[in-house]
Design an enzyme around this catalytic site. Structure first.
Site, PDB file in Angstrom:
ATOM      1  N   CYS A 202      25.082  19.371  -8.864  1.00 59.59           N
ATOM      2  CA  CYS A 202      24.832  19.965  -7.556  1.00 59.59           C
ATOM      3  C   CYS A 202      24.077  21.299  -7.684  1.00 59.59           C
ATOM      4  O   CYS A 202      23.014  21.335  -8.285  1.00 59.59           O
ATOM      5  CB  CYS A 202      26.150  20.106  -6.790  1.00 59.59           C
ATOM      6  SG  CYS A 202      25.966  20.149  -4.986  1.00 59.59           S
TER       7      CYS A 202
ATOM      8  N   GLU B  17      28.576  13.221  -7.525  1.00 56.98           N
ATOM      9  CA  GLU B  17      29.567  14.257  -7.792  1.00 56.98           C
ATOM     10  C   GLU B  17      30.912  13.854  -7.168  1.00 56.98           C
ATOM     11  O   GLU B  17      30.970  13.340  -6.055  1.00 56.98           O
ATOM     12  CB  GLU B  17      29.088  15.572  -7.182  1.00 56.98           C
ATOM     13  CG  GLU B  17      30.036  16.746  -7.344  1.00 56.98           C
ATOM     14  CD  GLU B  17      29.505  18.034  -6.725  1.00 56.98           C
ATOM     15  OE1 GLU B  17      30.058  19.103  -7.030  1.00 56.98           O
ATOM     16  OE2 GLU B  17      28.528  17.968  -5.942  1.00 56.98           O
TER      17      GLU B  17
ATOM     18  N   LYS C 219      31.429  21.704 -14.327  1.00 61.34           N
ATOM     19  CA  LYS C 219      30.548  22.527 -13.496  1.00 61.34           C
ATOM     20  C   LYS C 219      30.769  24.006 -13.801  1.00 61.34           C
ATOM     21  O   LYS C 219      31.886  24.514 -13.725  1.00 61.34           O
ATOM     22  CB  LYS C 219      30.831  22.233 -12.023  1.00 61.34           C
ATOM     23  CG  LYS C 219      29.806  22.764 -11.042  1.00 61.34           C
ATOM     24  CD  LYS C 219      30.122  22.227  -9.642  1.00 61.34           C
ATOM     25  CE  LYS C 219      29.052  22.564  -8.634  1.00 61.34           C
ATOM     26  NZ  LYS C 219      29.362  21.975  -7.302  1.00 61.34           N
TER      27      LYS C 219
END
Length: 309
Positions: free
Chosen positions: A163, A42, A129
């Site tokens: 994540c 990430e 995200k």
């Protein structure tokens, strides 16, 4: 068998050109090892601003915090910018399909994005995200459902979930339903407990899970970042320890987790195992109960302003 590489490396925070140069060097190295896919952590390009509040408390933002945020914005990239174009050249040269976390600048908002770059195609897909975690919501915008589509390659279907999005059951279900076979999980979570989640996802989705996290020391951040750092670390300490790993569709850990070093880990993926794993479980097929449970996913782009004539 398909050989893959998971990259556990420190980015060059706030310096996208240097991060791309480092990524290109790594791609040449994993190509020499025969890897067809490389998954980076990430925010590898742009940097993950670990330990920074950007001068923000409830009810107030400081001038110095805004100045550091300006530096962070300047270190972000656009999808059509020169940094990713240069990385696409490295992908083309090495033949290694690449999934990499970037800080994307779109308009005047930043997004935490996973970009998939494929030989002969350039940017083949990207995922913003959906749900930044905690104080990430101050600096990153929220993605929408239009970027959760997987990417088809000649060695398998790739999906990216970033994540703590991996803790969102509905998003995982949406990825499985789209036929993801190689589930890429770029992350900044370096806790040992992360490994159990990756094993669970592999078993739940009957997918290969490739999780990549940075291994980066505080001293690798610029001085301005270190001056604002709000956690108790020494400059030689890892502020992110890694923990990258590869898990099979039957929950077997094929590589990792590895901590406290920069490295590349490799695994050979037997794609026949995907079907074999569905003998007794298919969460979006014979083990689903659509007569009881229903999930609807909005994949339309969400524009904040629509101008009509």
């Amino acid at each position: 068998m398909t050989k893959i590489a998971v990259i556990q490396a420190a980015s060059v925070p706030y310096d996208p050109a240097a991060s791309v140069e480092k990524a290109s060097t790594i791609l040449r190295r994993v190509a020499d090892q025969g890897a067809r896919l490389a998954v980076f952590p990430e925010a590898f390009i742009g940097g993950y601003p670990k330990g920074i509040a950007f001068g923000s408390v409830v009810g107030n933002r400081s001038i110095s915090g805004r100045e550091l945020y300006q530096r962070y914005v300047d270190g972000a990239v656009t999808l059509d910018g020169p940094e990713l174009a240069l990385l696409a050249e490295s992908v083309e040269h090495t033949g290694v399909t690449t999934v990499i976390g970037v800080i994307e600048r779109f308009g005047r908002t930043l997004y935490c994005t996973a970009v998939t770059i494929a030989p002969g195609r350039g940017i083949a897909g990207y995922h913003r995200k959906l749900m930044p975690t905690g104080q990430e919501r101050l600096i990153w915008g929220f993605g929408d459902g239009s970027t959760i589509e997987p990417v088809e390659t000649d060695f398998g279907v790739l999906g990216s979930v970033i994540c703590w999005e991996n803790y969102m059951p509905a998003l995982r279900q949406a990825m499985y339903a789209q036929g993801v076979q190689i589930y890429c999980a770029p992350t900044a979570d370096d806790r040992p407990s992360w490994a159990s989640s990756m094993v669970h996802i592999a078993l739940e989705g009957r997918v290969y899970v490739l999780s990549a996290c940075q291994a980066i020391r505080l001293g690798e951040y610029p001085q301005q970042h270190r001056d604002a750092f709000g956690l108790e670390f020494n400059e030689d300490d890892y502020v992110m320890r890694g923990g990258s790993m590869v898990v099979s569709p039957l929950g077997e850990v094929l590589a990792g987790p590895v901590f406290d070093c920069e490295t590349e880990i490799y695994a050979d993926l037997n794609m026949d195992l995907l079907s074999q794993a569905n003998l007794d479980f298919d969460v979006v097929g014979h083990y689903a109960r659509p007569d009881i449970f229903e999930l609807k996913v909005n994949i339309a782009p969400q524009a904040p302003v629509t101008l009509e004539r």
